[in-house]
Design a protein around this motif. Structure first.
Motif, PDB file in Angstrom:
ATOM      1  N   GLU A   7       0.794  -1.163   0.010  1.00  0.00           N
ATOM      2  CA  GLU A   7       0.093   0.175  -0.021  1.00  0.00           C
ATOM      3  C   GLU A   7       0.894   1.241   0.107  1.00  0.00           C
ATOM      4  OE1 GLU A   7      -3.090   0.315   3.043  1.00  0.00           O
ATOM      5  OE2 GLU A   7      -2.680   2.324   3.123  1.00  0.00           O
ATOM      6  N   ARG A   8       1.927   1.312   0.800  1.00  0.00           N
ATOM      7  CA  ARG A   8       2.822   2.281   0.848  1.00  0.00           C
ATOM      8  C   ARG A   8       3.484   2.704  -0.511  1.00  0.00           C
ATOM      9  NH1 ARG A   8       4.921   0.308   6.059  1.00  0.00           N
ATOM     10  NH2 ARG A   8       4.079   1.159   7.945  1.00  0.00           N
ATOM     11  N   SER A   9       3.887   1.562  -1.369  1.00  0.00           N
ATOM     12  CA  SER A   9       4.590   1.740  -2.247  1.00  0.00           C
ATOM     13  C   SER A   9       3.836   2.443  -3.280  1.00  0.00           C
ATOM     14  CB  SER A   9       5.133   0.236  -2.856  1.00  0.00           C
ATOM     15  OG  SER A   9       5.970  -0.068  -2.142  1.00  0.00           O
ATOM     16  N   CYS A  10       2.385   1.896  -3.589  1.00  0.00           N
ATOM     17  CA  CYS A  10       1.360   2.711  -4.406  1.00  0.00           C
ATOM     18  C   CYS A  10       0.962   3.960  -3.983  1.00  0.00           C
ATOM     19  CB  CYS A  10       0.223   1.663  -4.318  1.00  0.00           C
ATOM     20  SG  CYS A  10      -0.886   2.231  -5.682  1.00  0.00           S
ATOM     21  N   LEU A  11       0.914   4.398  -2.624  1.00  0.00           N
ATOM     22  CA  LEU A  11       0.683   5.622  -2.138  1.00  0.00           C
ATOM     23  C   LEU A  11       1.681   6.725  -2.412  1.00  0.00           C
ATOM     24  CD1 LEU A  11      -1.726   6.908  -0.477  1.00  0.00           C
ATOM     25  CD2 LEU A  11      -0.411   6.515   1.415  1.00  0.00           C
ATOM     26  N   LYS A  12       2.696   6.363  -2.313  1.00  0.00           N
ATOM     27  CA  LYS A  12       3.794   7.479  -2.526  1.00  0.00           C
ATOM     28  C   LYS A  12       4.102   7.715  -3.991  1.00  0.00           C
ATOM     29  CE  LYS A  12       7.835   4.375  -2.308  1.00  0.00           C
ATOM     30  NZ  LYS A  12       9.135   4.092  -1.735  1.00  0.00           N
ATOM     31  N   ASP A  13       3.514   6.740  -4.813  1.00  0.00           N
ATOM     32  CA  ASP A  13       3.798   7.033  -6.345  1.00  0.00           C
ATOM     33  C   ASP A  13       2.367   7.555  -6.948  1.00  0.00           C
ATOM     34  OD1 ASP A  13       4.643   4.749  -9.315  1.00  0.00           O
ATOM     35  OD2 ASP A  13       3.813   6.897  -9.187  1.00  0.00           O
ATOM     36  N   CYS A  14       2.326   8.678  -7.247  1.00  0.00           N
ATOM     37  CA  CYS A  14       1.106   9.491  -7.391  1.00  0.00           C
ATOM     38  C   CYS A  14       0.381   9.017  -8.688  1.00  0.00           C
ATOM     39  CB  CYS A  14       1.102  10.920  -7.517  1.00  0.00           C
ATOM     40  SG  CYS A  14       1.675  12.019  -5.966  1.00  0.00           S
ATOM     41  N   SER A  15       1.014   8.131  -9.463  1.00  0.00           N
ATOM     42  CA  SER A  15       0.654   7.783 -10.451  1.00  0.00           C
ATOM     43  C   SER A  15      -0.291   6.580 -10.547  1.00  0.00           C
ATOM     44  CB  SER A  15       1.513   7.611 -11.886  1.00  0.00           C
ATOM     45  OG  SER A  15       2.610   6.715 -11.718  1.00  0.00           O
ATOM     46  N   CYS A  16      -0.063   5.935  -9.348  1.00  0.00           N
ATOM     47  CA  CYS A  16      -0.495   4.602  -9.041  1.00  0.00           C
ATOM     48  C   CYS A  16      -1.971   4.462  -8.896  1.00  0.00           C
ATOM     49  CB  CYS A  16       0.365   3.771  -7.868  1.00  0.00           C
ATOM     50  SG  CYS A  16      -0.290   2.339  -7.575  1.00  0.00           S
ATOM     51  N   THR A  17      -2.647   3.922  -9.664  1.00  0.00           N
ATOM     52  CA  THR A  17      -4.240   3.800  -9.371  1.00  0.00           C
ATOM     53  C   THR A  17      -4.881   2.800  -8.663  1.00  0.00           C
ATOM     54  OG1 THR A  17      -4.304   2.813 -11.685  1.00  0.00           O
ATOM     55  CG2 THR A  17      -4.540   5.145 -11.364  1.00  0.00           C
ATOM     56  N   ALA A  18      -4.158   1.606  -8.324  1.00  0.00           N
ATOM     57  CA  ALA A  18      -4.575   0.351  -7.767  1.00  0.00           C
ATOM     58  C   ALA A  18      -3.592  -0.646  -7.549  1.00  0.00           C
ATOM     59  CB  ALA A  18      -5.744  -0.346  -8.413  1.00  0.00           C
ATOM     60  N   TYR A  19      -3.764  -1.440  -6.560  1.00  0.00           N
ATOM     61  CA  TYR A  19      -2.621  -2.529  -6.211  1.00  0.00           C
ATOM     62  C   TYR A  19      -3.423  -3.772  -5.763  1.00  0.00           C
ATOM     63  CZ  TYR A  19      -3.180  -2.056  -1.004  1.00  0.00           C
ATOM     64  OH  TYR A  19      -3.467  -2.025   0.117  1.00  0.00           O
ATOM     65  N   VAL A  20      -2.601  -4.839  -5.841  1.00  0.00           N
ATOM     66  CA  VAL A  20      -2.965  -6.187  -5.379  1.00  0.00           C
ATOM     67  C   VAL A  20      -1.661  -6.864  -4.745  1.00  0.00           C
ATOM     68  CG1 VAL A  20      -3.413  -8.540  -6.162  1.00  0.00           C
ATOM     69  CG2 VAL A  20      -4.771  -6.730  -7.236  1.00  0.00           C
ATOM     70  N   TYR A  21      -2.082  -7.410  -3.498  1.00  0.00           N
ATOM     71  CA  TYR A  21      -0.946  -8.129  -2.680  1.00  0.00           C
ATOM     72  C   TYR A  21      -1.447  -9.381  -2.632  1.00  0.00           C
ATOM     73  CZ  TYR A  21       2.221  -9.549   0.808  1.00  0.00           C
ATOM     74  OH  TYR A  21       3.159  -9.941   1.610  1.00  0.00           O
ATOM     75  N   ASP A  22      -0.662 -10.186  -3.277  1.00  0.00           N
ATOM     76  CA  ASP A  22      -1.052 -11.987  -3.152  1.00  0.00           C
ATOM     77  C   ASP A  22      -0.224 -12.457  -2.176  1.00  0.00           C
ATOM     78  OD1 ASP A  22       1.377 -12.079  -4.243  1.00  0.00           O
ATOM     79  OD2 ASP A  22       0.787 -13.109  -6.082  1.00  0.00           O
ATOM     80  N   GLY A  23       0.331 -12.069  -1.438  1.00  0.00           N
ATOM     81  CA  GLY A  23       0.982 -12.537  -0.197  1.00  0.00           C
ATOM     82  C   GLY A  23       2.519 -12.635  -0.250  1.00  0.00           C
ATOM     83  N   THR A  24       3.022 -12.535  -1.665  1.00  0.00           N
ATOM     84  CA  THR A  24       4.550 -12.454  -1.724  1.00  0.00           C
ATOM     85  C   THR A  24       4.807 -11.313  -2.747  1.00  0.00           C
ATOM     86  OG1 THR A  24       4.320 -14.043  -3.676  1.00  0.00           O
ATOM     87  CG2 THR A  24       4.775 -14.729  -1.289  1.00  0.00           C
TER      88      THR A  24
END
Length: 826
Positions: free
Chosen positions: A377-394
């Motif tokens: 979440e932090r990685s996506c949040l600090k990148d202002c061009s990031c619109t969504a993310y998925v974390y699958d455990g790894t």
């Protein structure tokens, strides 16, 4: 005697109102009359879909209680006042749709002949085919000059051929309506395989990318298509021909005695529907639809739209999002997708979990290996061009664009896709859209345990590091400013970031109607042009909303808007930088130091520029969700890219108005010398004001001089459009051409450009063409008749001839024009 007179009158009435199915050469069909096929199966005439208030010429079933249109002529050029239009078979054997009084061409069959036989007729047949024949023969296909079956819209009728015949120059395919009330070409097409394979493919148009194939019928085996098992022998008869790839088409017959009226129709949602009319039910009954699942249609729910085959309607907007166009969604067109209800304020945003497991969106994603979901979440949040993310455990997957093809998966779907079952998609939204309960229990627990374990060890060091880091960051931010993503690729700059990008506004590129333009550079070294705006009195919220709307508009002939700044009265727009500058520097001589040969555009380049500007304007007027009137068309606002392609700048600076042009514009001011007469009269202004300015621009592209430029002997001489109109009627257009390009000019193109220009500067708005028609005329698709000399210009020329130029000088002097503007404004 009275009885005899009454009977005679009645017979005359019956004879005059009897339905006809044929038009002869030169015959017109009045707007309130129709053609009816001999057996009464089909009817042709003017119609208005739904509550649109727009009219078209089309063919529909005559014997069905619910009007069902199967073919439309003027799909892209609707008529508002049908009584001003006429549908006719011209004396050259060409079907035309014209508007009066100027006979502006809205649609043509493009099948004219210089000397068609006197027996040439246009007949509406009982199979729904409108046929132009050059003789009275009814069976010989060699006598068919044109037929609507070769140019279908969204419906495939029994007996019609779908495919291509290269020898006959026929390529027939289906294109969906935009929505249920707009027959303009939509986002989906059905076409035969271009390599000669006996199959059909469905395609979806993808914004800014190649179109996407999302379904195929599979190969034809002589009885059915591989992917359409519902078909049975006798229900559909196909005849593929592809011995050398020059011919490949299918036709079919319907079992009408058993099933009644039926057809294939490509729906606005992208599904191909096989349907039959149920007389008892009084409605169309679906036989089958392909693909079966609506969610298999590429982009059917648009960007950020969530598709589900368990809900009705299938397309929904996730929490925190709303339809971009409520009206389009109500009419069945959901391809425009969804948008965030609140503007982002990176990095203060949050994330929403989609409530169901989803099929991951199409498009590329970036992967990163992280320790846990919080790091993702932090990685996506600090990148202002990031619109969504998925974390699958790894692994952490992040998307940096609008998400297309989001699909909620049922339990069965997840069972068949175990790798997707645990994928929870998190969408970026404004912090205000995130409910307090959205933080998961597991994350809270993890953070609590982490705090207990490491608090005693790192709290002092962390405080020290954070304090030093914040001081450094604040100092840097004060110096360089902040850039955040707003929507899609649009960026929001604070004022310090704008000053840093432009090196404190040190390199001035020019001045325009709305401010001064400076050269700048983004942090990633991308060159940009920054327009520092002056005199904008809009509230900040309204300004931001309108700029965000403009930010999603992208076209090859429009300068791309990269971002903006809005801090109180400090406002700026950030555009792509065009290295070759503006068109005026390539057209006009500047006193004794004329432009060098290297900077003189060839005729071919000028024609390409004119066509590019026309396409850009047509897109703004007719293709955007909200019609955008430019209001300031001039060479200074046309920029040239690295390949000398034309890009229109300063679009959208005027207020947005609706597609029906009912809302008007009365406060903006264009540039003197390019204003339409309605500006000077203080009358309401529509998109036709841009058409007028474009016509004046065309004359300057042809001549390489300002329309009101002084002559070498001083004074204004003859106003160039007057001179051009006279030369055009005298057949002497070569005199109008810039001598620097006279050797390589195409005379047919020159006359076409001059005719188009003269039509564009007609006094009355209704006499000017639309920009969509202008594009067709410049492309050579539509004919351009010889235009009349505009009456105002004619009077101007007469006054100038009688007064030795004095009247003209007064009319076009800056002071008198300013006075007219002041009076109109008052």
């Amino acid at each position: 005697m009275l009885l005899l007179v009454f009977l005679l009158f009645s017979s005359l009435q019956l004879s005059t109102t009897k339905a006809i199915d044929t038009l002869a050469l030169g015959q017109s069909l009045p707007w309130n009359e129709t053609l009816v096929s001999e057996g009464g199966n089909f009817e042709l005439g003017f119609f208005s879909p739904g509550n649109s208030g727009k009219h078209y010429v089309g063919i529909w079933y005559k014997k069905i209680s619910k009007q069902t249109v199967v073919w439309v002529a003027n799909r892209e050029h609707p008529i508002v006042k049908p009584w001003t239009s006429r549908f006719m078979l011209s004396i050259h054997g060409e079907l035309l749709l014209l508007t009066t009084p100027s006979d502006t061409l809205l649609w043509s069959s493009n099948a004219s002949s210089r000397s068609p036989p006197s027996t040439t007729v246009a007949t509406l047949q009982d199979d729904g085919n409108l046929v132009v024949r050059r003789s009275n023969a009814t069976s010989s296909s060699g006598n068919v000059a044109w037929q609507s079956f070769d140019h279908p819209t969204d419906t495939w009728l029994p007996g019609a051929r779908l495919g291509y015949d290269k020898g006959a120059g026929v390529h027939s395919f289906l294109t969906s309506w935009t929505d249920t009330e707009n027959p303009a070409p939509g986002a989906f097409t059905m076409e035969i395989d271009t390599r000669g394979q006996p199959r059909f493919d469905l395609f979806a148009a993808a914004a800014g990318a190649d179109r996407q194939q999302y379904w195929t019928t599979g190969l034809w085996d002589g009885e059915i298509f591989a992917n359409v098992p519902e078909m049975r022998s006798g229900y559909f008869a196909g005849f593929p021909y592809a011995p050398n790839g020059s011919v490949n088409f299918f036709t079919y017959r319907d079992r009408t005695t058993m099933m009644g009226v039926g057809n294939f129709m490509l729906d606005v949602n992208g599904q191909m529907r096989r349907r039959q009319w149920g007389e008892t039910a009084g409605k169309w009954i679906m036989f089958c639809s392909e693909p079966h699942d609506t969610c298999d249609v590429y982009g059917s729910c648009g960007p950020f739209g969530l598709c589900s085959n368990t809900t009705s309607p299938a397309c929904q907007c996730p929490a925190g999002f709303a339809p971009r166009s409520e009206q389009e969604w109500k009419l069945g067109n959901t391809a425009s997708g969804c948008e965030r209800r609140s503007l982002l304020e990176c990095p203060k945003d949050g994330f929403l979990e989609l409530p169901h497991a989803v099929q991951l969106p199409t498009g590329s994603s970036e992967a990163a290996w992280v320790r846990n979901g919080r790091d993702c979440e932090r990685s996506c949040l600090k990148d202002c061009s990031c619109t969504a993310y998925v974390y699958d455990g790894t692994k952490c997957s992040m998307w940096k664009s609008e998400l297309v093809n989001l699909r909620a998966l049922s339990t069965d779907d997840q069972g068949g896709n175990p790798g997707i079952a645990g994928a929870v998609l998190h969408l970026r939204v404004a912090r205000s859209e995130v409910p307090a309960s959205s933080h998961t229990h597991s994350w809270k627990k993890s953070m609590a345990i982490l705090g207990v374990v490491v608090a005693a060890v790192v709290v002092l060091l962390a405080s020290l590091v954070i304090g030093v880091s914040m001081a450094v960051l604040l100092r840097k931010r004060r110096g360089k400013g902040k850039v955040t993503a707003v929507q899609g690729s649009l960026l929001l700059f604070d004022y310090n970031a704008v000053r840093t990008a432009t090196r404190n506004f040190s390199e001035k590129l020019g001045s325009g109607s709305f401010g001064t333009v400076y050269r700048g550079t983004l942090p990633d070294a991308t060159p940009v042009a920054v327009k520092k705006l002056d005199g904008f009195r809009q509230g900040e919220k309204q300004f931001r909303a309108e700029v965000v709307t403009l930010g999603v508009i992208q076209h090859v002939n429009l300068v791309r808007l990269r971002g903006f700044c809005s801090e109180g009265n400090k406002r700026a727009l950030v555009y792509d930088y065009m290295a070759n500058g503006s068109l005026d520097s390539y057209l006009f001589k500047t006193g004794k130091s004329a432009a060098s040969d290297a900077k003189v555009l060839s005729w071919g380049q000028r024609y390409t520029v004119a066509l590019g500007v026309a396409r850009g304007l047509a897109y703004l007027h007719e293709k955007c969700r909200e019609c955008i009137i430019h209001c300031d068309i001039k060479p200074e606002n046309i920029l040239l890219d690295d390949e000398m392609g034309a890009k229109l700048a300063d679009f959208g600076m005027a207020k947005l108005v609706g597609h029906d042009f009912s809302r008007v514009l009365t406060t903006m001011r264009g540039t003197l010398g390019y204003l339409a007469p309605e500006w000077l009269a203080g009358a309401p202004v529509t998109a036709k004001a841009d058409v007028y300015s474009f016509g004046l621009l065309l004359f300057e592209i042809v001549s390489g001089r300002r329309n009101n430029a002084p002559t070498e002997k001083g004074g204004y001489g003859t106003y160039f459009p007057v001179h051009a109109a006279v030369c055009l009627h005298g057949g002497d257009t070569v005199r109008l051409l810039d001598e620097r390009v006279a050797k390589d000019a195409d005379m047919k193109e020159l006359e076409r450009v001059c005719r188009v220009a003269c039509w564009c500067i007609q006094d009355e708005e209704g006499d000017r063409p639309t920009m969509g028609l202008v594009v067709q005329q410049l492309e050579g698709v539509a004919d351009v008749a010889l235009p009349p000399i505009p009456s105002r210009l004619y009077m101007l020329a007469t006054a100038n001839a009688g007064a030795g130029g004095g009247a003209q000088d007064e009319f076009y002097s800056e002071n008198s024009t300013s006075s007219i503007l002041a009076e109109g404004e008052e």
